[in-house]
Design an enzyme around this catalytic site. Structure first.
Site, PDB file in Angstrom:
ATOM      1  N   ASN A 132      88.587  38.575  45.852  1.00  0.00           N
ATOM      2  CA  ASN A 132      87.262  38.616  45.211  1.00  0.00           C
ATOM      3  C   ASN A 132      87.112  39.576  44.050  1.00  0.00           C
ATOM      4  O   ASN A 132      86.121  40.328  43.979  1.00  0.00           O
ATOM      5  CB  ASN A 132      86.184  38.890  46.272  1.00  0.00           C
ATOM      6  CG  ASN A 132      86.106  37.739  47.254  1.00  0.00           C
ATOM      7  OD1 ASN A 132      86.309  36.592  46.863  1.00  0.00           O
ATOM      8  ND2 ASN A 132      85.860  38.032  48.507  1.00  0.00           N
ATOM      9  N   ASN A 154      85.473  34.486  44.358  1.00  0.00           N
ATOM     10  CA  ASN A 154      84.409  33.677  44.916  1.00  0.00           C
ATOM     11  C   ASN A 154      83.458  33.317  43.771  1.00  0.00           C
ATOM     12  O   ASN A 154      83.032  34.219  43.056  1.00  0.00           O
ATOM     13  CB  ASN A 154      83.697  34.543  45.969  1.00  0.00           C
ATOM     14  CG  ASN A 154      82.885  33.694  46.885  1.00  0.00           C
ATOM     15  OD1 ASN A 154      82.394  32.648  46.465  1.00  0.00           O
ATOM     16  ND2 ASN A 154      82.744  34.132  48.113  1.00  0.00           N
ATOM     17  N   PRO A 155      83.119  32.026  43.564  1.00  0.00           N
ATOM     18  CA  PRO A 155      82.242  31.687  42.438  1.00  0.00           C
ATOM     19  C   PRO A 155      80.923  32.459  42.421  1.00  0.00           C
ATOM     20  O   PRO A 155      80.327  32.636  41.365  1.00  0.00           O
ATOM     21  CB  PRO A 155      82.018  30.191  42.604  1.00  0.00           C
ATOM     22  CG  PRO A 155      83.241  29.717  43.272  1.00  0.00           C
ATOM     23  CD  PRO A 155      83.641  30.815  44.208  1.00  0.00           C
ATOM     24  N   SER A 156      80.475  32.967  43.589  1.00  0.00           N
ATOM     25  CA  SER A 156      79.212  33.728  43.577  1.00  0.00           C
ATOM     26  C   SER A 156      79.351  34.977  42.693  1.00  0.00           C
ATOM     27  O   SER A 156      78.381  35.416  42.077  1.00  0.00           O
ATOM     28  CB  SER A 156      78.784  34.100  44.995  1.00  0.00           C
ATOM     29  OG  SER A 156      79.723  34.962  45.560  1.00  0.00           O
ATOM     30  N   SER A 240      87.099  34.123  56.497  1.00  0.00           N
ATOM     31  CA  SER A 240      86.918  35.061  55.382  1.00  0.00           C
ATOM     32  C   SER A 240      88.114  34.922  54.427  1.00  0.00           C
ATOM     33  O   SER A 240      89.188  34.446  54.827  1.00  0.00           O
ATOM     34  CB  SER A 240      86.828  36.494  55.906  1.00  0.00           C
ATOM     35  OG  SER A 240      88.120  36.974  56.213  1.00  0.00           O
ATOM     36  N   THR A 241      87.906  35.354  53.185  1.00  0.00           N
ATOM     37  CA  THR A 241      88.996  35.286  52.204  1.00  0.00           C
ATOM     38  C   THR A 241      90.214  36.040  52.736  1.00  0.00           C
ATOM     39  O   THR A 241      91.355  35.616  52.556  1.00  0.00           O
ATOM     40  CB  THR A 241      88.545  35.947  50.883  1.00  0.00           C
ATOM     41  OG1 THR A 241      87.244  35.480  50.575  1.00  0.00           O
ATOM     42  CG2 THR A 241      89.489  35.649  49.753  1.00  0.00           C
ATOM     43  N   GLY A 242      89.948  37.179  53.400  1.00  0.00           N
ATOM     44  CA  GLY A 242      91.046  38.020  53.879  1.00  0.00           C
ATOM     45  C   GLY A 242      91.952  37.295  54.861  1.00  0.00           C
ATOM     46  O   GLY A 242      93.178  37.370  54.756  1.00  0.00           O
ATOM     47  N   HIS A 289      80.630  34.505  58.418  1.00  0.00           N
ATOM     48  CA  HIS A 289      81.927  35.091  58.784  1.00  0.00           C
ATOM     49  C   HIS A 289      81.859  35.787  60.139  1.00  0.00           C
ATOM     50  O   HIS A 289      80.826  36.327  60.513  1.00  0.00           O
ATOM     51  CB  HIS A 289      82.346  36.124  57.736  1.00  0.00           C
ATOM     52  CG  HIS A 289      82.637  35.521  56.386  1.00  0.00           C
ATOM     53  ND1 HIS A 289      83.270  34.318  56.244  1.00  0.00           N
ATOM     54  CD2 HIS A 289      82.392  35.980  55.139  1.00  0.00           C
ATOM     55  CE1 HIS A 289      83.396  34.055  54.951  1.00  0.00           C
ATOM     56  NE2 HIS A 289      82.860  35.036  54.264  1.00  0.00           N
TER      57      HIS A 289
HETATM   58  O1  CDP Z   1      84.001  37.217  50.510  1.00  0.00           O
HETATM   59  P1  CDP Z   1      84.394  37.848  51.782  1.00  0.00           P
HETATM   60  O2  CDP Z   1      83.177  38.262  52.551  1.00  0.00           O
HETATM   61  O3  CDP Z   1      85.343  37.002  52.572  1.00  0.00           O
HETATM   62  O4  CDP Z   1      85.252  39.166  51.475  1.00  0.00           O
HETATM   63  P2  CDP Z   1      85.048  40.624  50.827  1.00  0.00           P
HETATM   64  O5  CDP Z   1      83.870  41.323  51.405  1.00  0.00           O
HETATM   65  O6  CDP Z   1      85.154  40.547  49.357  1.00  0.00           O
HETATM   66  O7  CDP Z   1      86.381  41.337  51.382  1.00  0.00           O
HETATM   67  C1  CDP Z   1      87.653  40.727  51.287  1.00  0.00           C
HETATM   68  C2  CDP Z   1      88.276  40.632  52.669  1.00  0.00           C
HETATM   69  O8  CDP Z   1      88.512  41.951  53.181  1.00  0.00           O
HETATM   70  C3  CDP Z   1      87.359  39.983  53.701  1.00  0.00           C
HETATM   71  O9  CDP Z   1      87.455  38.585  53.625  1.00  0.00           O
HETATM   72  C4  CDP Z   1      87.859  40.575  55.011  1.00  0.00           C
HETATM   73  O10 CDP Z   1      88.944  39.840  55.521  1.00  0.00           O
HETATM   74  C5  CDP Z   1      88.330  41.980  54.594  1.00  0.00           C
HETATM   75  N1  CDP Z   1      87.342  43.024  54.909  1.00  0.00           N
HETATM   76  C6  CDP Z   1      87.468  43.737  56.111  1.00  0.00           C
HETATM   77  O11 CDP Z   1      88.363  43.453  56.919  1.00  0.00           O
HETATM   78  N2  CDP Z   1      86.615  44.766  56.395  1.00  0.00           N
HETATM   79  C7  CDP Z   1      85.609  45.070  55.558  1.00  0.00           C
HETATM   80  N3  CDP Z   1      84.788  46.102  55.876  1.00  0.00           N
HETATM   81  C8  CDP Z   1      85.438  44.339  54.349  1.00  0.00           C
HETATM   82  C9  CDP Z   1      86.329  43.315  54.054  1.00  0.00           C
END
Ligand code: CDP
Length: 315
Positions: A132, A154-156, A240-242, A289
């Protein structure tokens, strides 16, 4: 007496939170330091047979010819028939070599990376995956590194930070310079609203001759991956992306090292309060998520020696 009541309530709440934090940390400590006697599964071979990430994680001109009907993974009723114009935006060649990388770092955005000094260790990996469009400058380098081989968007973020690329686009192109000549992976065919903005990102990077190479997630791969994790007992509306990038890394790399994965608001060792991201405290949408559940799966993989979760400092 009202103030005393409030104070008592506050202390009780804090104690309960602290107790919960200690419980999670103790469980995590044991999972991190003891080998699991759980049944052992082989994610690389299972992922390869069920999801085929190596060939199918991304859309290429070779795997998605003109006429293909793409089914959006987030909106099952939406389809798109690939026409020559869309086809021309698909990646030419193969994004991943036919051999596995020795070491990959997958960098989540968790606040656990703050003051971790993990930058050098992350940058020493052969292939570095980030999620992201995270910030890498402004003092973050020491803790998160700068090397980037693949970054998702993410497009957002394109909507919020760059006006959906409807106006001037230079700021977007300039912000991409921190990712060198990495691959920019976009979920263009997950939801209908993602497609136009992802195509605009593609045209912008091409028009400005950016070294960053845009590439689209294959919705078929994302669909199969969601089924795969569901079969492992993970219940979530959207991965989740992760965890998506970790799954791909398990197919592409011999050693998978995870940083920035800790979806809790306290540090596992010091119990200090953490922000959700290393760069802000914007909360995760728990409606979509299930990061703590995902985390317990990652922890299991760690205890089986299938990947390595880094939670402490890298000093
Ligand atoms: O868009 P998304 O909510 O999937 O992800 P993000 O907040 O940009 O963070 C990228 C990835 O890091 C997430 O998809 C999670 O797998 C991981 N993450 C985590 O494990 N713990 C957090 N406090 C924040 C993110």
């Amino acid at each position: 007496s009202n103030t005393l009541k409030k104070l008592k309530h506050f202390i009780m709440e804090e104690c309960t939170k602290f107790e919960a934090s200690v419980k999670v940390s103790v469980q995590v400590y044991f999972m991190l330091h003891c080998e699991s006697s759980d049944y052992l599964w082989l994610p690389r071979s299972q992922l390869s047979t069920k999801c085929h990430g190596l060939e199918k994680a991304t859309i290429t001109q070779a795997n998605t010819p003109v006429g293909t009907k793409l089914v959006y993974d987030g909106e099952k009723k939406r389809t798109l028939q690939v026409n020559p114009e869309i086809f021309s935006t698909f990646f030419k060649g193969h994004p991943f070599p036919n051999k596995t990388w020795h070491t990959c770092a997958v960098v989540g955005n968790g606040g656990i990376l703050v003051n971790s000094s993990c930058g050098k260790m992350i940058d020493s990996a052969e292939f570095v995956i980030r999620c992201n469009l995270p910030p890498l400058s402004d003092g973050y380098e020491k803790h998160v590194g700068i090397k980037t081989d693949l970054v998702t968007a993410n497009p957002s973020i394109l909507l919020e930070k760059f006006g959906a690329l409807m106006g001037r686009r230079r700021k977007f192109v300039e912000s991409m310079t921190s990712y060198g000549n990495s691959l920019l992976l976009l979920p263009a065919f997950s939801y209908g609203r993602n497609t136009p903005v992802s195509l605009r990102a593609f045209y912008t990077l091409e028009d400005f001759e950016s070294p960053v190479q845009p590439i689209f997630f294959n919705p078929g791969y994302l669909h199969n991956l969601a089924l795969f994790w569901r079969s492992q007992g993970l219940r979530t509306i959207r991965l989740s992306t992760g965890i998506i990038m970790t799954s791909l890394a398990l197919e592409l790399c011999d050693n998978v090292q995870l940083y920035g994965f800790w979806p809790f608001d306290f540090h596992p060792y010091s119990f200090q309060t953490l922000t959700n991201h290393y760069y802000d405290d914007r909360k995760t949408k728990t409606k979509f998520h299930a990061m703590p559940d995902e985390f317990s799966h990652l922890l299991r993989l760690h205890s089986q020696g299938i990947l390595k979760l880094h939670l402490g400092d890298c000093k």
